[in-house]
Design a protein around this motif. Structure first.
Motif, PDB file in Angstrom:
ATOM      1  N   ILE A  88       0.859  -1.197   0.000  1.00 41.40           N
ATOM      2  CA  ILE A  88       0.000   0.000   0.000  1.00 41.40           C
ATOM      3  C   ILE A  88       0.890   1.240   0.000  1.00 41.40           C
ATOM      4  CG2 ILE A  88      -1.782   1.280   1.245  1.00 41.40           C
ATOM      5  CD1 ILE A  88      -2.788  -1.365   0.158  1.00 41.40           C
ATOM      6  N   ASN A  89       0.751   2.083  -0.997  1.00 39.09           N
ATOM      7  CA  ASN A  89       1.552   3.305  -1.059  1.00 39.09           C
ATOM      8  C   ASN A  89       1.282   4.180   0.168  1.00 39.09           C
ATOM      9  OD1 ASN A  89       2.761   2.730  -3.541  1.00 39.09           O
ATOM     10  ND2 ASN A  89       1.073   3.624  -4.706  1.00 39.09           N
ATOM     11  N   GLY A  90       2.361   4.712   0.734  1.00 38.16           N
ATOM     12  CA  GLY A  90       2.226   5.612   1.875  1.00 38.16           C
ATOM     13  C   GLY A  90       2.116   4.916   3.212  1.00 38.16           C
ATOM     14  N   LEU A  91       2.130   3.565   3.217  1.00 40.71           N
ATOM     15  CA  LEU A  91       2.011   2.810   4.459  1.00 40.71           C
ATOM     16  C   LEU A  91       3.304   2.040   4.734  1.00 40.71           C
ATOM     17  CD1 LEU A  91       0.321   1.639   6.845  1.00 40.71           C
ATOM     18  CD2 LEU A  91      -0.339  -0.215   5.288  1.00 40.71           C
ATOM     19  N   TYR A  92       3.782   2.138   5.964  1.00 45.49           N
ATOM     20  CA  TYR A  92       4.990   1.444   6.395  1.00 45.49           C
ATOM     21  C   TYR A  92       4.701   0.742   7.724  1.00 45.49           C
ATOM     22  CZ  TYR A  92       6.723   4.872   3.071  1.00 45.49           C
ATOM     23  OH  TYR A  92       6.888   5.649   1.954  1.00 45.49           O
ATOM     24  N   CYS A  93       5.180  -0.478   7.861  1.00 44.34           N
ATOM     25  CA  CYS A  93       4.962  -1.250   9.082  1.00 44.34           C
ATOM     26  C   CYS A  93       6.313  -1.643   9.662  1.00 44.34           C
ATOM     27  CB  CYS A  93       4.115  -2.486   8.795  1.00 44.34           C
ATOM     28  SG  CYS A  93       2.471  -2.121   8.128  1.00 44.34           S
ATOM     29  N   LEU A  94       6.536  -1.290  10.921  1.00 42.23           N
ATOM     30  CA  LEU A  94       7.851  -1.456  11.532  1.00 42.23           C
ATOM     31  C   LEU A  94       7.796  -2.263  12.822  1.00 42.23           C
ATOM     32  CD1 LEU A  94       9.182   2.231  11.314  1.00 42.23           C
ATOM     33  CD2 LEU A  94       9.240   0.475   9.540  1.00 42.23           C
ATOM     34  N   GLY A  95       8.969  -2.699  13.256  1.00 36.92           N
ATOM     35  CA  GLY A  95       9.124  -3.286  14.574  1.00 36.92           C
ATOM     36  C   GLY A  95       8.544  -4.678  14.699  1.00 36.92           C
ATOM     37  N   ASP A  96       8.343  -5.095  15.938  1.00 35.45           N
ATOM     38  CA  ASP A  96       7.924  -6.463  16.212  1.00 35.45           C
ATOM     39  C   ASP A  96       6.563  -6.789  15.626  1.00 35.45           C
ATOM     40  OD1 ASP A  96      10.287  -6.485  17.582  1.00 35.45           O
ATOM     41  OD2 ASP A  96       9.457  -7.235  19.463  1.00 35.45           O
ATOM     42  N   SER A  97       5.667  -5.808  15.529  1.00 39.77           N
ATOM     43  CA  SER A  97       4.340  -6.083  14.960  1.00 39.77           C
ATOM     44  C   SER A  97       4.416  -6.386  13.474  1.00 39.77           C
ATOM     45  CB  SER A  97       3.388  -4.901  15.199  1.00 39.77           C
ATOM     46  OG  SER A  97       3.862  -3.724  14.578  1.00 39.77           O
TER      47      SER A  97
END
Length: 467
Positions: free
Chosen positions: A431-440
């Motif tokens: 998804i453009n503009g969406l970033y998911c980081l870390g343990d989740s």
């Protein structure tokens, strides 16, 4: 509400995203939304009342600025070999470079300059030899130990620095959904001051930690964000007297051992070793109680605790590993009437439960006084239990006495990071503009690697502004 960047979750990944953007001179308007409280307002009443009171609406140990990091043992693993699978995404050399860089940031905010595990090379060789003979791998990993109380101070300093630099933070705010328009993320919906609010942003960073892993998994499924089930870790927290672990504690501080015990040959590993530490309880949604461990810089117990985690991977048709782990935890909690269960290792081998009276007669006294003596094997899946038993017996060859009759096993120890969000080396999701980081996100495990992922994200967002 309109921002350049909105960060959901004030754990290490979210914090270091904002911090690195500031360090790189970004003048983006940044908002951090956090379900819990500011770090100075986080209080665990257990230290006063002596037992867990299951705080509502959330546990102060797992939720709030810096996430579980504020009350964790505060260990920073300084090797790319520890902390998840991020090196597979960005490359091992770059991951190590970023660990070294991120470590300097922690030092700037007051982390202890001493690094554990760099000396006593001959003794390390002896430990490694015993590990090899037992069919285990000893992973070399220098450790910077902040300590539970010092970690709190360090993250408080970071919080105040971010606020002084203009980063807006809204605590007690819960993100409910993403704003998606034509496969572009335009921000999030959040409950702020009791009202659902649209928070619009050019870039949305979701960094909800283990506490929010199940929420992110549901969001990915609902919006067709590319993801896949990952590994789920189910295990126990083991506690022994310091005398048993004396050499390993002195030489390595934390022994990171990995094995693939028969008959199932699943990956089993040690995690989060706390010399002179204390076993602790954390609470998740629906009152799920899980066990963890803390280690302070000054306050010490007579015991050492560490986690033994068994990795499970599921194939089609099952695709809900987090829910599976929760069910194991719920069943264990049921047997303990809502408390953590504890059992002696010898009683497990004898096929009997542990009684409270027996704990009081042992050399080893539990550091989690409200844990309930019982039978963890009545709730632990057979495959996981056999892996844990055989692994403990293998570790006994490395650390004689580790598999003694009175060694304590606390349950459940669960790690919620099994959802793996698909992304490229630039941390871009489907998804453009969406970033998911870390343990989740499923890519990191622990403070350092989550912080590293935040640093990388912060750099990329700062570079986008320049472009």
């Amino acid at each position: 509400m309109k921002f350049d960047v909105v960060i959901v979750g004030a754990g290490p990944a979210g914090i270091f995203t904002a911090l690195e953007m500031i360090n790189k001179g970004s003048n983006n308007k940044i908002l951090i939304l956090e379900k819990g409280a500011a770090i100075e307002n986080r209080r665990c009443p257990k230290s006063v009342v002596g037992h867990c009171v299951n705080c509502k609406p959330y546990c102060h140990i797992t939720t709030g600025f810096s996430g579980a990091g504020a009350f964790s043992d505060g260990k920073l693993s300084l090797s790319y070999e520890v902390g998840g699978d991020l090196p597979q995404l960005i490359g091992e050399d770059y991951a190590q470079e970023m660990i070294n860089y991120t470590d300097k940031i922690y030092l700037e905010f007051g982390a202890d300059t001493h690094v554990e595990g760099l000396e006593n090379t001959e003794e390390v060789k002896a430990i490694r030899t015993r590990a090899i003979q037992a069919g285990l791998k000893l992973v070399d990993c220098p450790i910077r130990h902040m300590g539970t109380e010092k970690a709190h101070d360090i993250y408080l300093a970071i919080e105040k620095h971010l606020q002084a630099k203009g980063v807006e933070m809204i605590f007690g705010s819960e993100c409910t959904d993403l704003i998606l328009e034509n496969d572009i993320c335009r921000g999030v919906y959040a409950i702020i001051n009791g009202k659902e609010t649209e928070v619009r942003a050019n870039h949305t960073v979701v960094a909800t930690g283990r506490r929010g892993a199940d929420w992110l998994e549901k969001i990915c499924a609902e919006h067709n964000i590319a993801h896949q089930p990952g590994t789920v870790d189910i295990g126990v927290r083991v506690e022994v007297r310091n005398e048993i672990m004396e050499v390993v504690n002195r030489v390595l501080y934390e022994s990171k051992l990995i094995g693939y015990p028969r008959p199932f040959k699943n990956k089993v590993r040690t995690f989060c070793q706390n010399p002179g530490g204390f076993v602790s309880q954390e609470n998740y949604d629906a009152g799920l109680a899980v066990v963890n461990g803390h280690s302070y810089k000054e306050l010490k117990s007579n015991n050492t605790n560490l986690a033994i985690l068994c990795s499970h991977n599921f194939n089609s048709p099952f695709n809900q590993p987090i829910e599976y782990a929760k069910k194991v935890g719920e069943l264990t909690n049921m047997l303990g009437a809502g408390h953590i269960l504890v059992q002696r290792f010898g009683d497990i081998l004898d096929g009997k439960r542990t009684w409270q009276k027996e704990l009081s007669q042992s050399n080893l006294r539990p550091t989690l006084p409200d844990a309930v003596a019982g039978d963890i094997t009545a709730a632990m899946p057979y495959r996981a239990m056999m892996n844990i038993i055989n692994f403990i017996q293998a570790v006994d060859h490395v650390v004689p006495g580790f598999a003694s009759y009175e060694t304590l096993l606390y349950s459940p120890e669960l790690k919620f990071y099994s959802n793996r969000v698909k992304m490229d080396e630039n941390l871009k999701t489907s998804i453009n503009g969406l970033y998911c980081l870390g343990d989740s996100s499923g890519w990191t495990r622990g403070l350092m690697m989550a912080s590293v992922m935040g640093v990388i994200m912060g750099r990329k967002l700062a570079d986008m502004q320049e472009d």
